[in-house]
Design a protein around this motif. Structure first.
Motif, PDB file in Angstrom:
ATOM      1  N   ALA A 235      -3.238   0.523  -3.523  1.00  0.00           N
ATOM      2  CA  ALA A 235      -2.664  -0.727  -3.518  1.00  0.00           C
ATOM      3  C   ALA A 235      -2.646  -1.539  -4.843  1.00  0.00           C
ATOM      4  O   ALA A 235      -3.481  -0.968  -5.611  1.00  0.00           O
ATOM      5  N   THR A 236      -1.439  -2.015  -5.047  1.00  0.00           N
ATOM      6  CA  THR A 236      -1.219  -2.520  -6.292  1.00  0.00           C
ATOM      7  C   THR A 236      -1.112  -4.187  -6.177  1.00  0.00           C
ATOM      8  O   THR A 236      -0.334  -4.560  -5.089  1.00  0.00           O
ATOM      9  N   ASP A 237      -1.345  -4.819  -7.322  1.00  0.00           N
ATOM     10  CA  ASP A 237      -0.854  -6.231  -7.149  1.00  0.00           C
ATOM     11  C   ASP A 237       0.752  -6.296  -7.859  1.00  0.00           C
ATOM     12  O   ASP A 237       1.432  -5.485  -8.004  1.00  0.00           O
ATOM     13  N   GLY A 238       0.976  -7.697  -7.668  1.00  0.00           N
ATOM     14  CA  GLY A 238       2.433  -7.854  -8.016  1.00  0.00           C
ATOM     15  C   GLY A 238       2.825  -7.354  -9.752  1.00  0.00           C
ATOM     16  O   GLY A 238       3.993  -7.172  -9.856  1.00  0.00           O
ATOM     17  N   GLN A 239       1.793  -7.196 -10.410  1.00  0.00           N
ATOM     18  CA  GLN A 239       2.300  -6.955 -11.806  1.00  0.00           C
ATOM     19  C   GLN A 239       2.069  -5.409 -12.039  1.00  0.00           C
ATOM     20  O   GLN A 239       2.221  -4.898 -13.168  1.00  0.00           O
ATOM     21  N   GLY A 240       1.878  -4.702 -10.886  1.00  0.00           N
ATOM     22  CA  GLY A 240       1.426  -3.385 -11.034  1.00  0.00           C
ATOM     23  C   GLY A 240       0.117  -2.799 -11.363  1.00  0.00           C
ATOM     24  O   GLY A 240      -0.100  -1.603 -11.337  1.00  0.00           O
TER      25      GLY A 240
ATOM     26  N   MET B   1       0.853  -1.131  -0.040  1.00  0.00           N
ATOM     27  CA  MET B   1      -0.160  -0.032   0.182  1.00  0.00           C
ATOM     28  C   MET B   1       0.942   1.305  -0.045  1.00  0.00           C
ATOM     29  O   MET B   1       1.874   1.344   0.690  1.00  0.00           O
ATOM     30  N   LYS B   2       0.639   2.139  -0.761  1.00  0.00           N
ATOM     31  CA  LYS B   2       1.234   3.464  -0.862  1.00  0.00           C
ATOM     32  C   LYS B   2       0.319   4.653  -0.553  1.00  0.00           C
ATOM     33  O   LYS B   2      -0.877   4.753  -1.057  1.00  0.00           O
ATOM     34  N   THR B   3       0.966   5.549   0.399  1.00  0.00           N
ATOM     35  CA  THR B   3       0.368   6.580   0.587  1.00  0.00           C
ATOM     36  C   THR B   3       1.040   7.997   0.245  1.00  0.00           C
ATOM     37  O   THR B   3       2.120   8.105   0.535  1.00  0.00           O
ATOM     38  N   LYS B   4       0.112   8.824  -0.278  1.00  0.00           N
ATOM     39  CA  LYS B   4       0.711  10.155  -0.709  1.00  0.00           C
ATOM     40  C   LYS B   4      -0.054  11.260  -0.143  1.00  0.00           C
ATOM     41  O   LYS B   4      -1.335  11.221   0.025  1.00  0.00           O
TER      42      LYS B   4
END
Length: 113
Positions: free
Chosen positions: A22-27, A1-4
């Motif tokens: 949130a992204t999966d393994g393939q982006g 999970m990425k937060t900006k």
């Protein structure tokens, strides 16, 4: 999970935009959530103004600020009543939401007790 977090500074208040995704393994994007807060200057208290699941909400807000300048902030002002406005507001005469009670009416058929 990425937060900006992006902060747009105004004269009397700031607008905070928090983006989480949130992204999966393939982006590929699994989910996205943006929350827009208004924070009064000199305080750390912030009020939620808007939530969005549309990707790019912060970029859209930044483009509006570049195009329209400070006028964009007027639409995000907090509409919560302050203590001063609550004190100046008159008390309601009736209590909304409750059914009105009917007064008994004397019937012509039966004599009044």
């Amino acid at each position: 999970m990425k937060t900006k977090t992006k902060i747009f500074k105004g004269l009397t208040f700031d607008i905070l935009v928090e983006e989480a995704e949130a992204t999966d393994g393939q982006g590929g994007r699994l989910w996205y959530l943006a929350r827009i807060y208004v924070r009064e200057r000199g305080t750390s208290e912030r009020h939620l103004v808007q939530k969005s699941r549309l990707p790019g909400t912060a970029d859209k807000l930044a483009a509006e600020i570049r195009q329209h300048g400070i006028r964009v902030f007027d639409s995000y002002k907090s509409t919560r009543p302050t203590a001063a406005t609550e004190a100046a507001r008159p008390a309601p005469a009736t209590r909304p939401g409750l059914p009105q009670q009917r007064q008994p009416v004397a019937s012509r058929r039966a004599p009044a007790p």
